[in-house]
Design a protein around this motif. Structure first.
Motif, PDB file in Angstrom:
ATOM      1  N   ARG A   1     -65.640  99.259 -25.624  1.00  0.00           N
ATOM      2  CA  ARG A   1     -64.616 100.018 -26.339  1.00  0.00           C
ATOM      3  C   ARG A   1     -65.090 101.447 -26.571  1.00  0.00           C
ATOM      4  NH1 ARG A   1     -60.497  96.976 -28.709  1.00  0.00           N
ATOM      5  NH2 ARG A   1     -60.794  94.720 -28.495  1.00  0.00           N
TER       6      ARG A   1
ATOM      7  N   LYS B   1     -56.011  90.109 -20.881  1.00  0.00           N
ATOM      8  CA  LYS B   1     -55.690  90.904 -22.064  1.00  0.00           C
ATOM      9  C   LYS B   1     -54.799  92.075 -21.681  1.00  0.00           C
ATOM     10  CE  LYS B   1     -58.500  90.454 -26.131  1.00  0.00           C
ATOM     11  NZ  LYS B   1     -59.184  91.212 -27.190  1.00  0.00           N
TER      12      LYS B   1
ATOM     13  N   ASP C   1     -60.652 101.864 -28.752  1.00  0.00           N
ATOM     14  CA  ASP C   1     -59.765 101.560 -27.628  1.00  0.00           C
ATOM     15  C   ASP C   1     -60.476 100.660 -26.618  1.00  0.00           C
ATOM     16  OD1 ASP C   1     -57.618 103.136 -28.551  1.00  0.00           O
ATOM     17  OD2 ASP C   1     -58.583 104.951 -27.790  1.00  0.00           O
ATOM     18  N   LEU C   2     -59.751  99.665 -26.118  1.00  0.00           N
ATOM     19  CA  LEU C   2     -60.311  98.742 -25.138  1.00  0.00           C
ATOM     20  C   LEU C   2     -60.423  99.424 -23.781  1.00  0.00           C
ATOM     21  CD1 LEU C   2     -61.245  95.853 -24.476  1.00  0.00           C
ATOM     22  CD2 LEU C   2     -58.862  95.312 -23.932  1.00  0.00           C
TER      23      LEU C   2
ATOM     24  N   LYS D   1     -51.257 101.126 -31.475  1.00  0.00           N
ATOM     25  CA  LYS D   1     -51.953 100.325 -30.468  1.00  0.00           C
ATOM     26  C   LYS D   1     -51.429  98.895 -30.477  1.00  0.00           C
ATOM     27  CE  LYS D   1     -56.145 103.042 -31.289  1.00  0.00           C
ATOM     28  NZ  LYS D   1     -57.577 103.003 -31.702  1.00  0.00           N
TER      29      LYS D   1
ATOM     30  N   ARG E   1     -59.592  93.827 -17.405  1.00  0.00           N
ATOM     31  CA  ARG E   1     -58.835  93.397 -18.578  1.00  0.00           C
ATOM     32  C   ARG E   1     -58.647  91.884 -18.533  1.00  0.00           C
ATOM     33  NH1 ARG E   1     -55.644  97.886 -20.440  1.00  0.00           N
ATOM     34  NH2 ARG E   1     -57.107  99.628 -20.587  1.00  0.00           N
TER      35      ARG E   1
ATOM     36  N   TYR F   1     -53.441  95.864 -23.236  1.00  0.00           N
ATOM     37  CA  TYR F   1     -53.766  96.887 -24.230  1.00  0.00           C
ATOM     38  C   TYR F   1     -52.879  98.098 -23.988  1.00  0.00           C
ATOM     39  CZ  TYR F   1     -56.437  99.919 -27.289  1.00  0.00           C
ATOM     40  OH  TYR F   1     -56.807 100.745 -28.309  1.00  0.00           O
TER      41      TYR F   1
ATOM     42  N   GLU G   1     -52.689  95.153 -28.798  1.00  0.00           N
ATOM     43  CA  GLU G   1     -53.692  94.410 -28.039  1.00  0.00           C
ATOM     44  C   GLU G   1     -53.443  92.924 -28.220  1.00  0.00           C
ATOM     45  OE1 GLU G   1     -58.536  93.678 -27.950  1.00  0.00           O
ATOM     46  OE2 GLU G   1     -57.723  95.533 -28.791  1.00  0.00           O
TER      47      GLU G   1
END
Length: 290
Positions: free
Chosen positions: A134, A196, A139-140, A206, A174, A198, A208
């Protein structure tokens, strides 16, 4: 006597003995990790002072007392420490053996948010784990599935999957969240995990979430992959309904030919609204029965 107990993990070994791993706070406010198990009519326990905090990710039980499997009997655990390094450790029914490094963050900022441990032939452990990165803002950036294997007393790991399917909009890095690893009686690996999604927008909001059950199984010629339960993540933060999934699980017949996977599906109808959830189960097909 401890002032308080924080329950961490529980399970039953191959001889149907219950085991507990928990943190106990003593009257002097010190915190100790305790492993307790029932032996006959009595409980036994040992205090485990690891020299630092641990974040438990998974546990498995060896086939204690079974011929050829006793080389790695007892309780097997996987955890991360305060440096975000991933470790394996085994309790051999009398004491904890030294921890073994599986994967090192090495100050990179990458972490392991989820992992699963399973025992193959002769109770040799294998660990499926997620590596995440991150930004400083949270943030991913990066999420992939890795497989840790043990050979000649040395751990190594390699990337197994790094590209999402539908839920992650086919984006690289992801996928691999919340892996669940199992071996069948022939020593073949079966694995379920999730992608995932995002999203961010100009206002800084955001979104997620994890979703879609994916299934992987290994044959002599390599790994095969299928999406068992496909979900579509929203393309924009304000798009509804939002579908997601948590807590994937997998069960299989001894020969590995029959596989069932499931998860808890969430449906969010409106922004800030309450999510409805349901348990969904799906059968998986592989080539082991052919």
């Amino acid at each position: 006597m401890p002032e308080s107990i924080d329950h961490l993990a529980a399970g039953v070994d191959s001889e149907y003995r219950p085991h507990l791993l928990f943190e106990a706070t003593t009257p002097d406010k010190s915190i100790h990790t305790v492993h307790a198990w029932k032996d006959g009519n009595h409980w036994k326990s040992v205090k485990v002072d690891f020299g630092g905090p641990r974040f438990w990710l998974g546990l498995a039980f060896g086939n204690a007392g079974i011929e050829l499997s006793s080389i790695r009997k007892g309780l097997h655990v996987v955890f991360t420490d305060e440096n975000d390094d991933l470790y394996y450790q085994r309790f051999d029914d009398s004491q904890w053996l030294p921890k073994e490094l599986v994967w090192a963050s090495a100050g990179s900022g990458k972490t392991v948010p989820s992992a699963s441990i399973a025992l193959g032939a002769y109770d040799v452990p294998t660990i499926a784990f997620t590596v995440e990165d991150r930004s400083d803002a949270g943030d991913l950036i990066f999420l992939e599935l890795r497989l840790g294997t043990l050979s000649n007393k040395v751990w190594s790991s390699a990337t197994l999957v790094n590209k999402a399917e539908a839920f992650g909009s086919n984006q690289m890095n992801r996928t691999g969240f919340a892996p669940q690893l199992r071996f069948d009686e022939k020593g073949r690996m079966h694995l379920v995990f999730m992608d995932k999604a995002y999203l961010t927008d100009k206002s800084g909001d955001k979104y997620e979430a994890s979703g879609s059950i994916r299934y992987a199984y290994k044959r002599p010629d390599g790994w095969y992959y299928k999406t068992l339960l496909e979900q579509q993540a929203p393309q924009e933060i304000n798009s509804f309904p939002r579908l997601s999934m948590l807590h994937p699980q997998v069960a299989l017949s001894p020969d590995g030919a029959d596989v069932v996977a499931g998860g808890m599906v969430f449906r969010e109808a409106a922004s800030g609204g309450r999510s409805a959830f349901s348990l969904m189960v799906v059968e998986a097909e592989n080539q082991f029965a052919w």
